[in-house]
Enzyme design. Sequence first.
Site, PDB file in Angstrom:
ATOM      1  N   LYS A  31       7.794   1.045   6.499  1.00 38.23           N
ATOM      2  CA  LYS A  31       7.401   0.519   7.802  1.00 38.23           C
ATOM      3  C   LYS A  31       8.428  -0.520   8.282  1.00 38.23           C
ATOM      4  CE  LYS A  31       4.176   3.370   6.839  1.00 38.23           C
ATOM      5  NZ  LYS A  31       2.878   3.037   6.288  1.00 38.23           N
ATOM      6  N   ARG A  75      16.792   4.911 -13.983  1.00 39.29           N
ATOM      7  CA  ARG A  75      15.325   4.860 -13.909  1.00 39.29           C
ATOM      8  C   ARG A  75      14.828   3.457 -14.270  1.00 39.29           C
ATOM      9  NH1 ARG A  75      12.143   6.359 -17.850  1.00 39.29           N
ATOM     10  NH2 ARG A  75      13.449   8.047 -18.632  1.00 39.29           N
ATOM     11  N   ASP A  78      -2.091  -6.029   0.553  1.00 38.93           N
ATOM     12  CA  ASP A  78      -1.151  -5.101   1.193  1.00 38.93           C
ATOM     13  C   ASP A  78      -0.784  -5.720   2.545  1.00 38.93           C
ATOM     14  OD1 ASP A  78       0.029  -3.136   2.800  1.00 38.93           O
ATOM     15  OD2 ASP A  78      -1.110  -1.511   1.894  1.00 38.93           O
ATOM     16  N   TYR A 136      -5.840   1.524   4.480  1.00 38.86           N
ATOM     17  CA  TYR A 136      -4.896   2.622   4.665  1.00 38.86           C
ATOM     18  C   TYR A 136      -5.439   3.865   3.938  1.00 38.86           C
ATOM     19  CZ  TYR A 136      -0.721   5.428   4.276  1.00 38.86           C
ATOM     20  OH  TYR A 136       0.164   6.463   4.328  1.00 38.86           O
TER      21      TYR A 136
HETATM   22  C1  LIG Z   1       2.161   3.504   5.128  1.00 41.78           C
HETATM   23  C2  LIG Z   1       1.276   2.574   4.407  1.00 41.78           C
HETATM   24  C3  LIG Z   1       1.086   2.681   3.023  1.00 41.78           C
HETATM   25  C4  LIG Z   1       1.699   3.789   2.187  1.00 41.78           C
HETATM   26  O1  LIG Z   1       3.088   3.705   2.147  1.00 41.78           O
HETATM   27  P1  LIG Z   1       4.069   4.968   1.949  1.00 41.78           P
HETATM   28  O2  LIG Z   1       5.403   4.336   2.024  1.00 41.78           O
HETATM   29  O3  LIG Z   1       3.781   5.941   3.042  1.00 41.78           O
HETATM   30  O4  LIG Z   1       3.762   5.556   0.615  1.00 41.78           O
HETATM   31  C5  LIG Z   1       0.274   1.741   2.410  1.00 41.78           C
HETATM   32  N1  LIG Z   1      -0.337   0.763   3.113  1.00 41.78           N
HETATM   33  C6  LIG Z   1      -0.189   0.648   4.440  1.00 41.78           C
HETATM   34  C7  LIG Z   1      -0.900  -0.449   5.155  1.00 41.78           C
HETATM   35  C8  LIG Z   1       0.621   1.545   5.133  1.00 41.78           C
HETATM   36  O5  LIG Z   1       0.745   1.422   6.456  1.00 41.78           O
END
Ligand SMILES: *Cc1c(COP(=O)(O)O)cnc(C)c1O
Length: 433
Positions: free
Chosen positions: A230, A69, A205, A122
């Site tokens: 992604k 962890r 982000d 998002y």
């Molecule tokens: C998918 C996504 C998230 C969230 O990520 P997860 O891996 O699904 O928790 C956050 N920001 C953006 C821009 C995303 O496309």
Amino acid sequence: MKKHNFQPESLMMSYGYRPEWSEGSIKCPIFQTSTFVFNSAEQGKAYFEVAYGLREKEESEPQGLIYSRINNPDMEILEDRLSLWDQAEACAVFESGMSAISTAFLEFLKPGDLLMYSKPLYGGTLHFIEHILPKWGIDILGFRAGMSQIEMIELIKQSGKQDRLAMIYVESPANPTNDLFDLTVCSNVAKQFSKSDKQVMLTVDNTYMGPLWQHPLEFGADLVIYSATKYIGGHSDVIAGAVLGSHERIQRLKVLRTFLGSMISPWTSWLLLRSLETLKIRMEKQADNAQKVAVFLEGHPLVKKVHYLGLLKPTDQAYPIYKKQFNSPGAMISFEVQGGEKEAFQFLNHLDLIKLAVSLGSTESLVQHPATMTHAGMEAQEKELYGITPSLVRVSIGVENAMDLIKDIEQALEAIPNEIRVSSNNSPLSKVA
Ligand SMILES: *Cc1c(COP(=O)(O)O)cnc(C)c1O
């Protein structure tokens, strides 16, 4: 080996790992273990002091392995490799993009603070900001693309909470419309409201651009966040997240991660290490395909409007931001078909090769309908304001053959009912003159 002697794509197979640690194995094994044996009680004590932030690590002192962890070789090697793309001092990886984002908010915001955030965002992040942070006494203030530095400053002053501004949070390009935010402007605004005892942080982000196409740290960001689900994972088979920034800030996040228990697993880390080896060639092929698809869409009479960075013109307001901040137009396209939801659904239901699913950045192309899917939670009025219309579809372009993608899109557009096609062919909106 010095980290900047080679380009990141050359280092993804080896950086941070030595075969002699594991019987000469060329690949890092999966350290599927919950705990690690200390050589002595003194060593265990020293490891805990550093991991729990009780004292600073000495320059030459290794952070010993304790418990999965807290740390694990697969997790640490992944963090080292991810840091290379953005030339970040440090990285912390998480079990999802949302846990990366929520852990960053919980560590760097406290009751009474003001968070300023770009819109649209998002959906998961938007929910956390608008429905969860206010419960903890954090005030929030949204802003939209195209605002100047002066307008942003004015908006903050008008809120009456300028002394409490703690973080500016941005997604650029915005999902799903590809609206651009100028990170230099955001960074200047953050500096303007920073005081000697309290720095306003800029958090970006960067999921939409992966670690290749935009490097927010170069434009003054303090933290860069990825949903590694992604582009980084890239094969639609894992959920994971990452945050990058200075040693000091990332160490704070790692401590909170230890106590929230939102760390990544060894198996997911290992899958991401494998994915990173092909990150660059995947992303380059995706962008190359996307440019071709976007040009096709722009010329099609049943397509009303295409949002793609590669189609921006020097006269567009976003063009200078695009030129300054991005190395590539990326592989995310959104576009409006002629008609409304019915026509958009006809199109979506007739795609064959391109799969109808949310998510993005994978080897396979994915398509979805933001207004009723990823952005379904937004108020109708807000959707309209941000251009998330009933006829808008979003496509994430994969590594398939570009002509096959175009063929698939073409036949699905042909499935849109005849009335629309006749009327659009006669309409002044039609692009085939
Ligand atoms: C998918 C996504 C998230 C969230 O990520 P997860 O891996 O699904 O928790 C956050 N920001 C953006 C821009 C995303 O496309």
